[in-house]
Design a protein around this motif. Structure first.
Motif, PDB file in Angstrom:
ATOM      1  N   LEU A 222       0.812  -1.211   0.000  1.00  0.00           N
ATOM      2  CA  LEU A 222       0.000   0.000   0.000  1.00  0.00           C
ATOM      3  C   LEU A 222       0.849   1.267   0.000  1.00  0.00           C
ATOM      4  CD1 LEU A 222      -2.690  -1.060   2.634  1.00  0.00           C
ATOM      5  CD2 LEU A 222      -2.832  -1.197   0.143  1.00  0.00           C
ATOM      6  N   LEU A 223       2.096   1.149   0.414  1.00  0.00           N
ATOM      7  CA  LEU A 223       2.981   2.312   0.492  1.00  0.00           C
ATOM      8  C   LEU A 223       3.775   2.539  -0.785  1.00  0.00           C
ATOM      9  CD1 LEU A 223       4.454   1.822   4.089  1.00  0.00           C
ATOM     10  CD2 LEU A 223       2.693   3.447   3.396  1.00  0.00           C
ATOM     11  N   SER A 224       3.561   1.720  -1.823  1.00  0.00           N
ATOM     12  CA  SER A 224       4.403   1.809  -3.017  1.00  0.00           C
ATOM     13  C   SER A 224       4.367   3.171  -3.701  1.00  0.00           C
ATOM     14  CB  SER A 224       4.018   0.700  -4.003  1.00  0.00           C
ATOM     15  OG  SER A 224       2.659   0.779  -4.354  1.00  0.00           O
ATOM     16  N   PRO A 225       3.216   3.868  -3.839  1.00  0.00           N
ATOM     17  CA  PRO A 225       3.278   5.203  -4.456  1.00  0.00           C
ATOM     18  C   PRO A 225       4.126   6.182  -3.659  1.00  0.00           C
ATOM     19  CG  PRO A 225       1.030   4.384  -4.451  1.00  0.00           C
ATOM     20  CD  PRO A 225       1.819   3.462  -3.590  1.00  0.00           C
ATOM     21  N   GLY A 226       4.005   6.165  -2.342  1.00  0.00           N
ATOM     22  CA  GLY A 226       4.825   7.050  -1.527  1.00  0.00           C
ATOM     23  C   GLY A 226       6.293   6.685  -1.566  1.00  0.00           C
ATOM     24  N   ILE A 227       6.588   5.375  -1.607  1.00  0.00           N
ATOM     25  CA  ILE A 227       7.988   4.937  -1.669  1.00  0.00           C
ATOM     26  C   ILE A 227       8.635   5.422  -2.963  1.00  0.00           C
ATOM     27  CG2 ILE A 227       9.478   2.915  -1.818  1.00  0.00           C
ATOM     28  CD1 ILE A 227       7.512   1.458  -0.005  1.00  0.00           C
ATOM     29  N   VAL A 228       7.927   5.282  -4.076  1.00  0.00           N
ATOM     30  CA  VAL A 228       8.475   5.729  -5.356  1.00  0.00           C
ATOM     31  C   VAL A 228       8.688   7.240  -5.361  1.00  0.00           C
ATOM     32  CG1 VAL A 228       7.987   5.893  -7.823  1.00  0.00           C
ATOM     33  CG2 VAL A 228       7.525   3.781  -6.612  1.00  0.00           C
ATOM     34  N   THR A 229       7.758   7.978  -4.763  1.00  0.00           N
ATOM     35  CA  THR A 229       7.906   9.434  -4.705  1.00  0.00           C
ATOM     36  C   THR A 229       9.139   9.832  -3.909  1.00  0.00           C
ATOM     37  OG1 THR A 229       5.497   9.678  -4.833  1.00  0.00           O
ATOM     38  CG2 THR A 229       6.759  11.574  -4.068  1.00  0.00           C
ATOM     39  N   TYR A 301       3.655   4.049 -10.952  1.00  0.00           N
ATOM     40  CA  TYR A 301       3.422   3.731  -9.550  1.00  0.00           C
ATOM     41  C   TYR A 301       2.716   4.859  -8.817  1.00  0.00           C
ATOM     42  CZ  TYR A 301       6.495  -0.284 -10.149  1.00  0.00           C
ATOM     43  OH  TYR A 301       7.047  -1.459 -10.569  1.00  0.00           O
ATOM     44  N   TRP A 302       2.769   6.060  -9.371  1.00  0.00           N
ATOM     45  CA  TRP A 302       2.017   7.152  -8.753  1.00  0.00           C
ATOM     46  C   TRP A 302       0.527   7.000  -9.000  1.00  0.00           C
ATOM     47  CZ3 TRP A 302       5.823  11.184 -11.131  1.00  0.00           C
ATOM     48  CH2 TRP A 302       6.971  11.235 -10.347  1.00  0.00           C
ATOM     49  N   ARG A 303       0.180   6.535 -10.212  1.00  0.00           N
ATOM     50  CA  ARG A 303      -1.238   6.384 -10.531  1.00  0.00           C
ATOM     51  C   ARG A 303      -1.824   5.127  -9.914  1.00  0.00           C
ATOM     52  NH1 ARG A 303       0.811   7.802 -15.714  1.00  0.00           N
ATOM     53  NH2 ARG A 303       0.650   5.609 -16.352  1.00  0.00           N
TER      54      ARG A 303
END
Length: 313
Positions: A222-229, A301-303
């Motif tokens: 669930l944290l993948s968008p934040g991790i990529v950012t 990964y953001w979307r």
């Protein structure tokens, strides 16, 4: 005597003599009023876009020129000769291929520095968002204060500390300070607060999952968008880092690309130095290509996953 006219036959049972009621046609939803376009906002956006793309266009155009064409032609258009591939070959082989060494050094700093900073930010942000412990408010105040302090203000104290430890002029002098990212920690803290529902964590604990298993199997996806950012922020900051390596590293063999290209640009001002401005421009173009590729590859990964974590009440 004539027979009386027969009465109209009775209607069959189950059939109504009256016409069926007409159904009301569904109302068409009223079209929403379109937002009014702002000419001023459009003009400002165009100016920002122009401000961002003109330097990239200048870099791409001038990377195709030779040294003579670079100095004797208009900067925003091509010269008579197209020397992009020759410039790339010269950049990679000039001075015994030192550009490749600088590129590998930069990759080392990014993998260990930015990767480590992202990993620590994920762990710290998740713990601060989902666990209650004494001193949590104090940690929040320290993080906010660290975000407000510019990195240049800490450069001299960091250099003195690393000098006493004997780590200057080594890769660790760049990697270790890059491991700390207060902004990344704060960003992961805020993101983990909303992205990871407490109900999912409690359900995993009821099923007998340990905290480590809950983190890696439930929370981390669930944290993948934040991790990529955070990864992209720290990667760009480490890749473009100039001031910290400038004061920490004196050996050209450990230069990152930023210091190496600056050394090429400055050697024309030294006595007997060779002007290689066309290689500096070509090297700068090669330097930004990995960053553009990283943004294009990781933007999905953001979307994806932005709606993950929604729990029905």
């Amino acid at each position: 005597m004539a027979a009386p006219a027969s009465a109209p036959s009775a209607a069959p049972r189950g059939r109504s003599r009256t016409a069926p009621p007409r159904l009301r046609a569904p109302r068409r939803p009223r079209s929403r009023t379109r937002p009014r376009r702002s000419v001023l906002l459009t003009v400002l956006t165009g100016l920002v876009l122009l401000y961002s793309l003109v330097p990239l266009f200048w870099l791409a155009v001038n990377a195709t020129k030779t040294q003579e064409g670079l100095l004797g032609s208009f900067g925003l258009w091509f010269a008579g000769d197209f020397a992009l591939f020759d410039n790339i070959a010269q950049t990679l082989t000039y001075d015994d291929g030192v550009f490749v060494r600088w590129l590998l050094n930069t990759l080392l700093y990014v993998v260990l520095g930015a990767g480590g900073a992202t990993f620590l930010a994920v762990l710290g942000g998740y713990a601060l968002a989902k666990f209650d412990f004494p001193g949590r408010r104090a940690v929040f105040a320290v993080v906010i204060g660290a975000v407000a302090v510019p990195g240049t203000a800490l450069a001299v104290p960091t250099f003195l500390m690393f000098s006493e430890m004997g780590l200057t002029n080594t890769p660790w002098a760049v990697i270790v300070p890059s491991l700390i990212s207060p902004f990344g920690l704060y960003l992961m803290w805020v993101f983990a607060t909303e992205a990871v529902p407490t109900e999912l964590m409690e359900a995993a604990r009821i099923d007998g999952a340990s905290e480590l298993h809950t983190f890696f199997r439930v929370s981390l996806p669930l944290l993948s968008p934040g991790i990529v950012t955070v990864l992209l922020f720290t990667m760009v900051a480490t890749w473009n880092n100039y001031f910290l390596p400038l004061i920490m590293i004196k050996d050209p063999d450990w230069y990152p690309l930023t210091l190496g290209l600056n050394a090429w640009s400055a050697q024309a001002q030294s006595a007997g130095g060779e002007a290689v401005f066309h290689l500096v421009v070509t090297g700068s173009l090669l330097t930004i290509v990995p960053l553009i590729a990283a943004f294009l590859l990781l933007q999905r990964y953001w979307r994806s996953g932005l709606a993950a974590g929604g729990v029905k009440d």
